[in-house]
Each structure stands twice: as C-alpha cells, then as structure tokens.
Design an enzyme around this catalytic site. Sequence first.
Site, PDB file in Angstrom:
ATOM      1  N   LYS A  70     -27.718   3.811 -44.269  1.00 11.75           N
ATOM      2  CA  LYS A  70     -27.678   4.553 -43.000  1.00 11.75           C
ATOM      3  C   LYS A  70     -26.841   5.828 -43.135  1.00 11.75           C
ATOM      4  O   LYS A  70     -25.898   5.886 -43.904  1.00 11.75           O
ATOM      5  CB  LYS A  70     -27.072   3.668 -41.906  1.00 11.75           C
ATOM      6  N   THR A 100     -20.504   5.752 -29.961  1.00 16.53           N
ATOM      7  CA  THR A 100     -21.378   5.210 -31.021  1.00 16.53           C
ATOM      8  C   THR A 100     -20.936   3.798 -31.424  1.00 16.53           C
ATOM      9  O   THR A 100     -21.260   3.344 -32.516  1.00 16.53           O
ATOM     10  CB  THR A 100     -21.350   6.128 -32.264  1.00 16.53           C
ATOM     11  N   GLY A 139     -21.170   0.177 -32.040  1.00 15.11           N
ATOM     12  CA  GLY A 139     -22.269  -0.795 -32.140  1.00 15.11           C
ATOM     13  C   GLY A 139     -23.592  -0.215 -32.606  1.00 15.11           C
ATOM     14  O   GLY A 139     -24.617  -0.905 -32.558  1.00 15.11           O
ATOM     15  N   THR A 140     -23.595   1.033 -33.102  1.00 15.18           N
ATOM     16  CA  THR A 140     -24.875   1.625 -33.547  1.00 15.18           C
ATOM     17  C   THR A 140     -25.501   0.804 -34.685  1.00 15.18           C
ATOM     18  O   THR A 140     -26.703   0.560 -34.689  1.00 15.18           O
ATOM     19  CB  THR A 140     -24.695   3.082 -34.034  1.00 15.18           C
ATOM     20  N   GLY A 141     -24.658   0.399 -35.638  1.00 19.54           N
ATOM     21  CA  GLY A 141     -25.178  -0.318 -36.804  1.00 19.54           C
ATOM     22  C   GLY A 141     -25.762  -1.671 -36.409  1.00 19.54           C
ATOM     23  O   GLY A 141     -26.840  -2.058 -36.893  1.00 19.54           O
ATOM     24  N   CYS A 142     -25.054  -2.386 -35.538  1.00 17.69           N
ATOM     25  CA  CYS A 142     -25.539  -3.706 -35.097  1.00 17.69           C
ATOM     26  C   CYS A 142     -26.881  -3.551 -34.378  1.00 17.69           C
ATOM     27  O   CYS A 142     -27.839  -4.300 -34.635  1.00 17.69           O
ATOM     28  CB  CYS A 142     -24.556  -4.360 -34.126  1.00 17.69           C
TER      29      CYS A 142
HETATM   30  N1  LIG Z   1     -24.045  10.744 -34.155  1.00 24.37           N
HETATM   31  C1  LIG Z   1     -25.225  10.223 -34.453  1.00 24.37           C
HETATM   32  N2  LIG Z   1     -26.367  10.857 -34.081  1.00 24.37           N
HETATM   33  C2  LIG Z   1     -27.591  10.340 -34.368  1.00 24.37           C
HETATM   34  N3  LIG Z   1     -27.756   9.183 -35.044  1.00 24.37           N
HETATM   35  C3  LIG Z   1     -26.667   8.517 -35.449  1.00 24.37           C
HETATM   36  C4  LIG Z   1     -25.346   8.982 -35.177  1.00 24.37           C
HETATM   37  N4  LIG Z   1     -24.446   8.073 -35.694  1.00 24.37           N
HETATM   38  C5  LIG Z   1     -25.175   7.104 -36.235  1.00 24.37           C
HETATM   39  N5  LIG Z   1     -26.519   7.352 -36.114  1.00 24.37           N
HETATM   40  C6  LIG Z   1     -27.617   6.471 -36.538  1.00 24.37           C
HETATM   41  O1  LIG Z   1     -27.261   5.161 -36.085  1.00 24.37           O
HETATM   42  C7  LIG Z   1     -27.647   4.165 -37.025  1.00 24.37           C
HETATM   43  C8  LIG Z   1     -26.403   3.404 -37.468  1.00 24.37           C
HETATM   44  O2  LIG Z   1     -25.721   4.171 -38.443  1.00 24.37           O
HETATM   45  P1  LIG Z   1     -24.190   4.089 -38.801  1.00 24.37           P
HETATM   46  O3  LIG Z   1     -24.057   4.686 -40.159  1.00 24.37           O
HETATM   47  O4  LIG Z   1     -23.396   4.687 -37.692  1.00 24.37           O
HETATM   48  O5  LIG Z   1     -23.939   2.535 -38.797  1.00 24.37           O
HETATM   49  P2  LIG Z   1     -22.583   1.718 -38.777  1.00 24.37           P
HETATM   50  O6  LIG Z   1     -21.482   2.546 -39.344  1.00 24.37           O
HETATM   51  O7  LIG Z   1     -22.877   0.430 -39.433  1.00 24.37           O
HETATM   52  O8  LIG Z   1     -22.319   1.509 -37.228  1.00 24.37           O
HETATM   53  P3  LIG Z   1     -21.207   0.550 -36.505  1.00 24.37           P
HETATM   54  O9  LIG Z   1     -20.244   0.082 -37.553  1.00 24.37           O
HETATM   55  O10 LIG Z   1     -20.598   1.390 -35.441  1.00 24.37           O
HETATM   56  O11 LIG Z   1     -21.978  -0.559 -35.872  1.00 24.37           O
HETATM   57  C9  LIG Z   1     -28.358   4.923 -38.142  1.00 24.37           C
HETATM   58  O12 LIG Z   1     -29.746   4.914 -37.862  1.00 24.37           O
HETATM   59  C10 LIG Z   1     -27.795   6.341 -38.044  1.00 24.37           C
HETATM   60  O13 LIG Z   1     -28.665   7.309 -38.571  1.00 24.37           O
HETATM   61  C1  LIG Z   2     -18.160  -8.454 -33.623  1.00 28.79           C
HETATM   62  C2  LIG Z   2     -18.456  -7.142 -34.265  1.00 28.79           C
HETATM   63  N1  LIG Z   2     -19.448  -7.070 -35.167  1.00 28.79           N
HETATM   64  C3  LIG Z   2     -19.742  -5.889 -35.745  1.00 28.79           C
HETATM   65  C4  LIG Z   2     -19.033  -4.742 -35.430  1.00 28.79           C
HETATM   66  C5  LIG Z   2     -19.359  -3.423 -36.134  1.00 28.79           C
HETATM   67  O1  LIG Z   2     -19.759  -2.461 -35.261  1.00 28.79           O
HETATM   68  C6  LIG Z   2     -17.998  -4.861 -34.468  1.00 28.79           C
HETATM   69  N2  LIG Z   2     -17.257  -3.777 -34.093  1.00 28.79           N
HETATM   70  N3  LIG Z   2     -17.731  -6.067 -33.912  1.00 28.79           N
END
Ligand SMILES: Nc1ncnc2c1ncn2[C@@H]1O[C@H](COP(=O)(O)OP(=O)(O)OP(=O)(O)O)[C@@H](O)[C@H]1O
Ligand SMILES: Cc1ncc(CO)c(N)n1
Length: 272
Positions: free
Chosen positions: A173, A206, A208-211
């Site tokens: 990502k 942002t 929870g974007t990854g989850c």
């Molecule tokens: N500022 C942003 N604008 C547009 N897309 C974004 C942005 N930040 C993240 N994304 C998208 O969101 C999704 C999650 O990416 P990210 O790399 O933030 O995950 P993460 O770090 O595991 O997230 P988290 O740990 O907050 O749950 C990807 O599809 C990424 O391209």
């Molecule tokens: C419980 C939990 N899982 C995943 C993440 C990563 O976003 C978080 N902040 N909290």
Amino acid sequence: MKKALTIAGSDSGGGAGIQADLKTFQELEVYGMSVLTAITAQNTLGVHAVYPMTVEAVAKQIEAIGQDIGTDAVKTGMLFSAEIIETVSEQLEKYQWENVVVDPVMIAKGGASLLQQEAIFSMKRSLLPLAKVVTPNIPEAEVLTDMVIRTYEDKKEAAKRLYDIGVKNIVIKGGHDENESESTDLLFDGAEFYTFTSKRIQTMNTHGTGCTFSAVITAELARGSNVYQAVLTGKDFIQAAIEDGLVIGQGNGPTNHWAYRKRKYIKELAGS
Ligand SMILES: Nc1ncnc2c1ncn2[C@@H]1O[C@H](COP(=O)(O)OP(=O)(O)OP(=O)(O)O)[C@@H](O)[C@H]1O
Ligand SMILES: Cc1ncc(CO)c(N)n1
C-alpha cells in the site's frame, strides 16, 4: 448471503480493527463475523492500553465459527503475539478456508506496537504461506522483507520476496509513500505487476484506512471477485471513505465507511 470473518483486535474508538472490518463487510452486503485477538483501549489520539486474549479464547472463537457457520473469506488484522499467530495459523489450516487475507498489522498511527517484535518470525513462517493476499504498508513490507523501500523498483523487489515466502498475491500500500500528490498501491500476483493510483487527500482523518482496505478485499473475495477486482474496489472504497472523512475526536479521525455506498446510490439514482 456470502460470509466474511475478521480475526483482529477491537478498537474502542470504532475506526479501525474489528469495528472497521464489520462496518465494511456490512456496507458490501456480506454477513460479518469476528474473532477477537485483543482489546485495545483506543481513540483518535492513540492506543492507551492493550489486553490480549488467551490463545484458548482465540481458538474457541474460531472453532465456534468453523464447526457451525463457516466462511467464504477470512482476514487477519492485529494478532499481537507469536502464540496468537501460531494458534490462528493452526485453525486456518484445520478449516482449509480458501480466501485468506493477511493484513500484517504492526504499529498503530500514533506509534503503539500492535505486534510483538518476536512474532515477526511466526508471521513469516506460519501465517504468510496460508495467505491468498497480504496487504502490508511500506514499513510493514520493509520489516517482512528486511529491506528499505524507497522507489517503485524497491516495491517490486519487496513484492517478489513476499511471493517467495509463499503468499500468492501481494499488495504493497502507498499510504506511507513519499509522493505528496498521489497514493499508489502495487499488486503482484507472481506474474504481473498492477498499480492502483489515486489523488492523495490532505487530511488527518486516516485512522483505520489499512483495516478498511483489507476488509473490502476480503468481502469482495467472499462475493466471488478475483483478486484484481477486489483490490480495485478496495481502492475506490477507501478513496471515498477518506474523501468524505469524519470529524470525530481530537486526533486522527476515522474514515467514512458509508461514503462508497452513498456514492453508488447517487450514481444509480442519476442513471434511473
Ligand atoms: N492520504 C491518502 N489519500 C488517498 N489514499 C490514501 C491516503 N492514505 C492512505 N491511502 C490509501 O489507503 C489505503 C491504506 O493505506 P495505508 O498505507 O495508509 O495503510 P495502513 O498504514 O496500513 O493504514 P492504518 O495503519 O491506518 O490502518 C491504501 O489503499 C492507500 O493507497
Ligand atoms: C485494533 C487495531 N487494529 C489495527 C489498527 C491499525 O490501524 C489499530 N489502530 N487498531
């Protein structure tokens, strides 16, 4: 009705973890189930405490689902310890669920550890080989591959190394990318590389974007999509959710889980 299971931690603030996953499954009309691995006392300002579940509690929850309901897809999120990873891996092997998505959650946005350092080995040895899709962000991909990722070529090399561990599809990502105007996710299926690019949104919200992104992929696989289609929908869903972000709490607010559905309905209404 298709079913999806999340094996993850609880975020009391409701933006990430189990809560984000269940909200996302519901938005995509998939029946959501959950196995808790840990409880976090968490809000938009950070993680204030972590209470892992016992391995017995994790195994019993998975067995309860495996012996009765079953699932069309399953994702893992925060797993916290090597012993929880080993238990989850054993259970996944036992039930032979096909669509396994591993989001290798390691560190929360505020810097709190959601995975113990010594658990990385178990993640690579026991869990990743069971995954149909793995969705690391850049720092997670760096830890899993033991390399620094700066360029597009680095991302490709990291994806290849994860493929060699036994994951069938890798999505690296782009949220943590240095590019200020775009966020690009890279998919590698062992043969081809595909990129998914969107405009980077300037926002603090942002959490929870990854989850949420990996939950969309899980729900879409449950619905019968292929991996490419599932990632495409994941990207559209998360872009809408960040664009229509919610101003909740005093720190990094959550994304808007119903933005994608709202846009779809507006489009359908405009077309009718
Ligand atoms: N500022 C942003 N604008 C547009 N897309 C974004 C942005 N930040 C993240 N994304 C998208 O969101 C999704 C999650 O990416 P990210 O790399 O933030 O995950 P993460 O770090 O595991 O997230 P988290 O740990 O907050 O749950 C990807 O599809 C990424 O391209
Ligand atoms: C419980 C939990 N899982 C995943 C993440 C990563 O976003 C978080 N902040 N909290």
